[in-house]
Design a protein around this motif. Sequence first.
Motif, PDB file in Angstrom:
ATOM      1  N   ASN B 335       0.757  -1.225   0.069  1.00  0.00           N
ATOM      2  CA  ASN B 335       0.035  -0.006  -0.076  1.00  0.00           C
ATOM      3  C   ASN B 335       1.080   1.244   0.165  1.00  0.00           C
ATOM      4  O   ASN B 335       1.644   1.395   0.927  1.00  0.00           O
ATOM      5  CB  ASN B 335      -0.805  -0.009   1.059  1.00  0.00           C
ATOM      6  CG  ASN B 335      -2.209  -0.946   0.899  1.00  0.00           C
ATOM      7  OD1 ASN B 335      -2.478  -1.069  -0.046  1.00  0.00           O
ATOM      8  ND2 ASN B 335      -2.193  -1.898   1.942  1.00  0.00           N
ATOM      9  N   VAL B 336       0.586   2.224  -1.009  1.00  0.00           N
ATOM     10  CA  VAL B 336       1.449   3.341  -1.177  1.00  0.00           C
ATOM     11  C   VAL B 336       0.560   4.629  -1.339  1.00  0.00           C
ATOM     12  O   VAL B 336      -0.705   4.437  -1.338  1.00  0.00           O
ATOM     13  CB  VAL B 336       2.426   3.362  -2.245  1.00  0.00           C
ATOM     14  CG1 VAL B 336       3.338   2.298  -2.054  1.00  0.00           C
ATOM     15  CG2 VAL B 336       1.635   2.808  -3.713  1.00  0.00           C
ATOM     16  N   TYR B 337       0.917   5.821  -1.472  1.00  0.00           N
ATOM     17  CA  TYR B 337       0.401   6.842  -1.929  1.00  0.00           C
ATOM     18  C   TYR B 337       0.916   7.392  -3.203  1.00  0.00           C
ATOM     19  O   TYR B 337       2.188   7.307  -3.762  1.00  0.00           O
ATOM     20  CB  TYR B 337       0.765   8.096  -0.840  1.00  0.00           C
ATOM     21  CG  TYR B 337       0.215   7.471   0.625  1.00  0.00           C
ATOM     22  CD1 TYR B 337      -1.203   7.492   0.875  1.00  0.00           C
ATOM     23  CD2 TYR B 337       0.941   6.848   1.426  1.00  0.00           C
ATOM     24  CE1 TYR B 337      -1.682   7.098   2.259  1.00  0.00           C
ATOM     25  CE2 TYR B 337       0.694   6.438   2.558  1.00  0.00           C
ATOM     26  CZ  TYR B 337      -0.706   6.517   2.814  1.00  0.00           C
ATOM     27  OH  TYR B 337      -0.950   6.047   4.433  1.00  0.00           O
ATOM     28  N   ILE B 338       0.012   8.106  -4.034  1.00  0.00           N
ATOM     29  CA  ILE B 338       0.376   8.577  -5.297  1.00  0.00           C
ATOM     30  C   ILE B 338       0.112  10.002  -5.364  1.00  0.00           C
ATOM     31  O   ILE B 338      -0.674  10.639  -4.755  1.00  0.00           O
ATOM     32  CB  ILE B 338      -0.263   7.898  -6.468  1.00  0.00           C
ATOM     33  CG1 ILE B 338      -1.792   7.921  -6.195  1.00  0.00           C
ATOM     34  CG2 ILE B 338       0.193   6.440  -6.751  1.00  0.00           C
ATOM     35  CD1 ILE B 338      -2.412   7.481  -7.496  1.00  0.00           C
ATOM     36  N   ARG B 339       0.996  10.781  -6.071  1.00  0.00           N
ATOM     37  CA  ARG B 339       0.993  12.319  -6.283  1.00  0.00           C
ATOM     38  C   ARG B 339       1.200  12.609  -7.740  1.00  0.00           C
ATOM     39  O   ARG B 339       2.379  12.418  -8.047  1.00  0.00           O
ATOM     40  CB  ARG B 339       1.882  13.194  -5.114  1.00  0.00           C
ATOM     41  CG  ARG B 339       1.695  14.420  -5.217  1.00  0.00           C
ATOM     42  CD  ARG B 339       2.710  15.172  -4.280  1.00  0.00           C
ATOM     43  NE  ARG B 339       2.385  15.006  -3.036  1.00  0.00           N
ATOM     44  CZ  ARG B 339       3.023  15.107  -2.131  1.00  0.00           C
ATOM     45  NH1 ARG B 339       4.594  14.841  -2.507  1.00  0.00           N
ATOM     46  NH2 ARG B 339       2.847  15.175  -0.778  1.00  0.00           N
ATOM     47  N   PRO B 340       0.239  13.330  -8.432  1.00  0.00           N
ATOM     48  CA  PRO B 340       0.845  13.773  -9.703  1.00  0.00           C
ATOM     49  C   PRO B 340       1.737  15.039  -9.750  1.00  0.00           C
ATOM     50  O   PRO B 340       1.479  15.799  -8.892  1.00  0.00           O
ATOM     51  CB  PRO B 340      -0.476  14.083 -10.388  1.00  0.00           C
ATOM     52  CG  PRO B 340      -1.594  14.313  -9.406  1.00  0.00           C
ATOM     53  CD  PRO B 340      -1.052  13.609  -7.987  1.00  0.00           C
ATOM     54  N   ARG B 341       2.904  15.069 -10.330  1.00  0.00           N
ATOM     55  CA  ARG B 341       3.887  15.931 -10.303  1.00  0.00           C
ATOM     56  C   ARG B 341       3.328  17.150 -11.152  1.00  0.00           C
ATOM     57  O   ARG B 341       3.499  18.214 -10.928  1.00  0.00           O
ATOM     58  CB  ARG B 341       5.208  15.470 -10.527  1.00  0.00           C
ATOM     59  CG  ARG B 341       6.337  15.635  -9.837  1.00  0.00           C
ATOM     60  CD  ARG B 341       7.576  15.277 -10.656  1.00  0.00           C
ATOM     61  NE  ARG B 341       7.301  13.846 -10.489  1.00  0.00           N
ATOM     62  CZ  ARG B 341       7.914  13.257 -11.704  1.00  0.00           C
ATOM     63  NH1 ARG B 341       8.619  13.915 -12.660  1.00  0.00           N
ATOM     64  NH2 ARG B 341       7.925  11.868 -11.832  1.00  0.00           N
ATOM     65  N   GLN B 342       2.625  16.494 -12.298  1.00  0.00           N
ATOM     66  CA  GLN B 342       2.258  17.460 -13.119  1.00  0.00           C
ATOM     67  C   GLN B 342       0.706  17.144 -13.718  1.00  0.00           C
ATOM     68  O   GLN B 342       0.525  15.761 -13.788  1.00  0.00           O
ATOM     69  CB  GLN B 342       2.948  17.694 -14.284  1.00  0.00           C
ATOM     70  CG  GLN B 342       3.759  18.991 -14.486  1.00  0.00           C
ATOM     71  CD  GLN B 342       4.575  19.037 -15.700  1.00  0.00           C
ATOM     72  OE1 GLN B 342       3.958  18.692 -16.940  1.00  0.00           O
ATOM     73  NE2 GLN B 342       5.746  19.595 -15.705  1.00  0.00           N
ATOM     74  N   ALA B 343      -0.226  17.745 -13.815  1.00  0.00           N
ATOM     75  CA  ALA B 343      -1.476  17.327 -14.451  1.00  0.00           C
ATOM     76  C   ALA B 343      -2.108  18.225 -14.988  1.00  0.00           C
ATOM     77  O   ALA B 343      -2.054  19.595 -14.933  1.00  0.00           O
ATOM     78  CB  ALA B 343      -2.323  16.958 -13.109  1.00  0.00           C
ATOM     79  N   LYS B 344      -3.273  18.089 -15.957  1.00  0.00           N
ATOM     80  CA  LYS B 344      -3.921  19.130 -16.621  1.00  0.00           C
ATOM     81  C   LYS B 344      -5.427  18.810 -16.149  1.00  0.00           C
ATOM     82  O   LYS B 344      -5.888  17.622 -16.020  1.00  0.00           O
ATOM     83  CB  LYS B 344      -3.582  19.016 -18.149  1.00  0.00           C
ATOM     84  CG  LYS B 344      -2.566  19.514 -18.616  1.00  0.00           C
ATOM     85  CD  LYS B 344      -2.824  20.783 -19.123  1.00  0.00           C
ATOM     86  CE  LYS B 344      -1.338  21.247 -19.702  1.00  0.00           C
ATOM     87  NZ  LYS B 344      -1.502  23.016 -19.948  1.00  0.00           N
ATOM     88  N   VAL B 345      -6.061  20.029 -16.239  1.00  0.00           N
ATOM     89  CA  VAL B 345      -7.805  19.846 -15.897  1.00  0.00           C
ATOM     90  C   VAL B 345      -8.471  20.147 -17.044  1.00  0.00           C
ATOM     91  O   VAL B 345      -7.931  21.153 -17.854  1.00  0.00           O
ATOM     92  CB  VAL B 345      -8.125  20.722 -14.822  1.00  0.00           C
ATOM     93  CG1 VAL B 345      -9.445  20.245 -14.306  1.00  0.00           C
ATOM     94  CG2 VAL B 345      -7.144  20.670 -13.619  1.00  0.00           C
ATOM     95  N   TYR B 346      -9.221  19.281 -17.651  1.00  0.00           N
ATOM     96  CA  TYR B 346     -10.289  19.913 -18.820  1.00  0.00           C
ATOM     97  C   TYR B 346     -11.681  19.664 -18.489  1.00  0.00           C
ATOM     98  O   TYR B 346     -12.099  18.696 -17.788  1.00  0.00           O
ATOM     99  CB  TYR B 346      -9.861  19.102 -20.149  1.00  0.00           C
ATOM    100  CG  TYR B 346      -8.583  19.408 -20.278  1.00  0.00           C
ATOM    101  CD1 TYR B 346      -8.243  20.488 -21.306  1.00  0.00           C
ATOM    102  CD2 TYR B 346      -7.715  18.414 -20.379  1.00  0.00           C
ATOM    103  CE1 TYR B 346      -6.912  20.790 -21.528  1.00  0.00           C
ATOM    104  CE2 TYR B 346      -6.324  18.426 -21.039  1.00  0.00           C
ATOM    105  CZ  TYR B 346      -5.776  19.641 -21.698  1.00  0.00           C
ATOM    106  OH  TYR B 346      -4.817  19.623 -22.082  1.00  0.00           O
ATOM    107  N   PRO B 347     -12.545  20.757 -18.318  1.00  0.00           N
ATOM    108  CA  PRO B 347     -13.708  20.574 -17.886  1.00  0.00           C
ATOM    109  C   PRO B 347     -14.587  19.618 -18.644  1.00  0.00           C
ATOM    110  O   PRO B 347     -14.394  19.466 -19.837  1.00  0.00           O
ATOM    111  CB  PRO B 347     -14.594  21.912 -18.053  1.00  0.00           C
ATOM    112  CG  PRO B 347     -13.602  22.762 -18.626  1.00  0.00           C
ATOM    113  CD  PRO B 347     -12.129  22.077 -18.874  1.00  0.00           C
ATOM    114  N   LYS B 348     -15.547  18.967 -18.147  1.00  0.00           N
ATOM    115  CA  LYS B 348     -16.474  18.020 -18.893  1.00  0.00           C
ATOM    116  C   LYS B 348     -17.224  18.647 -19.875  1.00  0.00           C
ATOM    117  O   LYS B 348     -17.861  19.618 -19.491  1.00  0.00           O
ATOM    118  CB  LYS B 348     -16.867  17.004 -17.994  1.00  0.00           C
ATOM    119  CG  LYS B 348     -16.650  15.651 -18.154  1.00  0.00           C
ATOM    120  CD  LYS B 348     -17.392  14.528 -17.161  1.00  0.00           C
ATOM    121  CE  LYS B 348     -16.965  13.093 -17.584  1.00  0.00           C
ATOM    122  NZ  LYS B 348     -17.861  12.353 -16.587  1.00  0.00           N
TER     123      LYS B 348
END
Lengths: 276, 348
Positions: B335-348
């Motif tokens: 069991n671990v944790y994840i974290r996006p270093r970089q991400a993009k959001v696009y509205p649906k």
Amino acid sequence: MDLKGRRRRVLPGFGITMGFTLTYLSLMVLIPLAGLFIMSSRLSWTDFFSRAVLDPRVLAAYRLSFGAAFIAATINALFGFVVAWVLVRYRFRGKRIVDALVDLPFALPTAVSGITLTTLYASTGWVGGLLAPLGIPVAYTPAGIVVALILIGLPFAVRTVQPALEDMDVELEEAATSLGAGRLQVLSRVILPAILPSILSGFTLAFARGIGEFGSVYFIAGNMPMKTEIAPLLIIIKLEQYDSLGAAAIGVVMLVVSFSMIFIINMLQFWSRRYQ
Amino acid sequence: MAIEARNISKKFGTFQALNNVDVVVPTGELIALLGPSGSGKTTLLRIIAGLEQADSGAVYFDGEDATDASVRERRVGFVFQHYALFRHMSVFENVAFGLRVKKRSERPSNSEIRDRVMELLRLVQLDAFSARLPNQLSGGQRQRVALARALAVQPKVLLLDEPFGALDAKVRKELRRWLRRLHDEIHVTSVFVTHDVEEALEVANEVVVMNEGRVEQSGPPDHVYEHPVNSFVYQFLGNVNLFHTRVRDGRVRLGDTVLECNGSHGEAVVYARPHDIDILREADGPDLIAAGILRIHAIGPIVRVELQRDGDQQIVEAELTREAYAAQRLIVGENVYIRPRQAKVYPK
């Protein structure tokens, strides 16, 4: 299990199908032909030559049979290509009907086509009536024989070229056009060389069929000795005179000539296919 | 020569292949039309070549209207996916074809043709094969012959339709590097169509991403890759992880990461590339995304880790360098944790 000396084939059934092929070809083709040779071998060489080779009437018949078949096959190769082209390349109303029409000469009893052509091309017929004033008699001349053989051979010429044209990649033409070739250049430099083998097969089939054709020619030819008498008719005449040896001798000559001509055309075809 | 395609639309029956497409290719550039199949990229290329007629819109070559010019008049070099070599001609004759069909007044003499063809065959490194027939060559060699043939008429533009599509992976890679070099040498304005992202990004000066008959985005490869304008481009250009979230006051929360979003409210999707996902063994703050490791593929320089989120059971893919993987010593089932270093959001 015998796995040592023999290599197993991936496709099964070679033995049985090959055996069937040989038996079938022997029964249907080889044995009857051999019978022809055996029968004519009862003639002495001098008899054979005087009856089947040197007799001027027989010679004229050979010339007519092979000549007319050759001309008809040539015309068929040319126009068969055009017909196949139209059937493959364009979409139009009634295409299926035209497509079916091509096969009709196969189905028609040859006598029927012969009588129909004779009626049409006689100087009193629809077409013959138009040609007669121009001084072009067709019925009862060698030209009439050619017309009959064209009708008989057309399906071969069309049906052999059609699949080759269908398989031809349109991209080849596009490539040629993008390189600056005009329509005629595309046709002569790209399309024709690509389908030449099929045109040659169509030619061979039409030619072979023309050499042996009897029924339709019988009616339109007029059957004048030395002029419009074809070799198959001579065979019938000989048989009617109970000269079955003479008939067999003519048959042998026709067979040998036909076989060598078809062999030569097949070699040509093999050569034209060398890059495939 | 510069190419401009303006407001191009094209329908095949009821299928809208191209919908008001604008593409500009500056002189001497090498651009890629990139998109999934059915996106209209090949149709656009064929319209530029004149092999297809647009329903509306115009094509300009160097500012001159070429919309109604025939394929012959356009003087384009076209390279087909399946080479379209003339099978009955030798390699030499294939390349010479464009010169031999010229009008007599323009046609070079036989010795000039020979020199020109051999020069081109040297350029594509096939001068030793001039007497061969196309079916005696490998796929890569055939495509090089096709390219030499297209170049023989000194086209003003070179158009390539999935030129490496029919080749195996290794030859593809070689050939596209070679195409890049060739273009640097002869600088003919070139457009090539591909559905292979890596190929487009590696070879082209500029990439035009197409989808469903429209241009989604165009620009230099690195810019398009770093700043995809919408979710389609983002997803098409590489592997992605999707996180469904909600927008609150123009912001989106994903674990402990907060991202700005244009839409103020409603649903949104956060996209993060696998190589931008960090895996943490210990929580170093609140609100981290917890996940379990499902599978580890440790072949090659990149280690791919498949995880499943604790909450919604969604699968997340992460890519680590071999060094990072060795340092962390992750184990399947952990069991671990994840974290996006970089991400993009696009509205649906």
